[in-house]
Enzyme design. Sequence first.
Site, PDB file in Angstrom:
ATOM      1  N   HIS A  61       4.644  -7.389  -0.550  1.00  0.00           N
ATOM      2  CA  HIS A  61       3.548  -7.100   0.214  1.00  0.00           C
ATOM      3  C   HIS A  61       2.670  -8.242   0.212  1.00  0.00           C
ATOM      4  O   HIS A  61       2.522  -9.056  -0.741  1.00  0.00           O
ATOM      5  CB  HIS A  61       3.012  -6.073   0.014  1.00  0.00           C
ATOM      6  CG  HIS A  61       3.776  -4.648   0.512  1.00  0.00           C
ATOM      7  ND1 HIS A  61       3.302  -3.443   0.247  1.00  0.00           N
ATOM      8  CD2 HIS A  61       5.091  -4.592   0.686  1.00  0.00           C
ATOM      9  CE1 HIS A  61       4.326  -2.600   0.645  1.00  0.00           C
ATOM     10  NE2 HIS A  61       5.537  -3.057   0.670  1.00  0.00           N
ATOM     11  N   GLU A  63      -0.488  -8.433  -0.104  1.00  0.00           N
ATOM     12  CA  GLU A  63      -1.628  -8.132  -1.263  1.00  0.00           C
ATOM     13  C   GLU A  63      -0.979  -8.674  -2.704  1.00  0.00           C
ATOM     14  O   GLU A  63      -1.453  -9.131  -3.527  1.00  0.00           O
ATOM     15  CB  GLU A  63      -2.249  -6.888  -1.270  1.00  0.00           C
ATOM     16  CG  GLU A  63      -2.957  -6.556  -0.037  1.00  0.00           C
ATOM     17  CD  GLU A  63      -1.972  -5.743   1.001  1.00  0.00           C
ATOM     18  OE1 GLU A  63      -2.531  -5.064   2.066  1.00  0.00           O
ATOM     19  OE2 GLU A  63      -0.715  -5.976   1.185  1.00  0.00           O
ATOM     20  N   CYS A  91      -1.491  -0.562   0.363  1.00  0.00           N
ATOM     21  CA  CYS A  91      -0.735   0.851  -0.146  1.00  0.00           C
ATOM     22  C   CYS A  91      -1.080   0.830  -1.505  1.00  0.00           C
ATOM     23  O   CYS A  91      -1.546   0.338  -2.372  1.00  0.00           O
ATOM     24  CB  CYS A  91       0.746   0.576  -0.015  1.00  0.00           C
ATOM     25  SG  CYS A  91       1.443  -0.514  -0.958  1.00  0.00           S
ATOM     26  N   CYS A  94      -0.061  -2.137  -3.912  1.00  0.00           N
ATOM     27  CA  CYS A  94      -0.783  -2.896  -3.767  1.00  0.00           C
ATOM     28  C   CYS A  94      -2.274  -2.559  -4.325  1.00  0.00           C
ATOM     29  O   CYS A  94      -3.130  -3.759  -4.998  1.00  0.00           O
ATOM     30  CB  CYS A  94      -1.137  -3.455  -2.311  1.00  0.00           C
ATOM     31  SG  CYS A  94       0.570  -4.312  -1.665  1.00  0.00           S
TER      32      CYS A  94
END
Length: 164
Positions: A61, A63, A91, A94
């Site tokens: 992801h 992040e 999420c 992350c």
Amino acid sequence: MIQQDVTEQDLIFLRRAIELAREACNDGRHPFGALIVNQAGEIIVASRNNAVRPKGDPTQHAEMVACGEAARLFSEAELARCTLYTSTEPCAMCAGAIYWTGIGRVVYALAETGLLKFTGNDQENPTLDLPCREVFARGQRQIVVAGPLLEEEAAEVHEGFWRR
């Protein structure tokens, strides 16, 4: 909705994260972007989502990518004074990366609940209904969170993407 602790500069950086999400989308990736800014207001890391199989790793992801790069380049003391800006609420995975990297502040655009309206039950993004504030609250260090902000702008990137 602008919160008291949010500045015009925060909104500029948040819009850059949304633009990174748009770039990821244009490149066939999931529409997520993140950047990390130091105390002097300089972008030290910028990243786009790279979690689409078969080329990408589902843990990549935006992040996570940003946190990994920042952790290799900067000390925990430096990162504690940094802000991570992201196009969508981090999420749980992350949020954990942000916590372990030691970043001191997070500013996000689209809330996870807002993202769910777009993704629904899309197999490529099975949303975890766990706000980042709840993840951070379980830790031993404080992380300041501002968001959701600029949700309509952030949502535009997701329009039509998930129900292709």
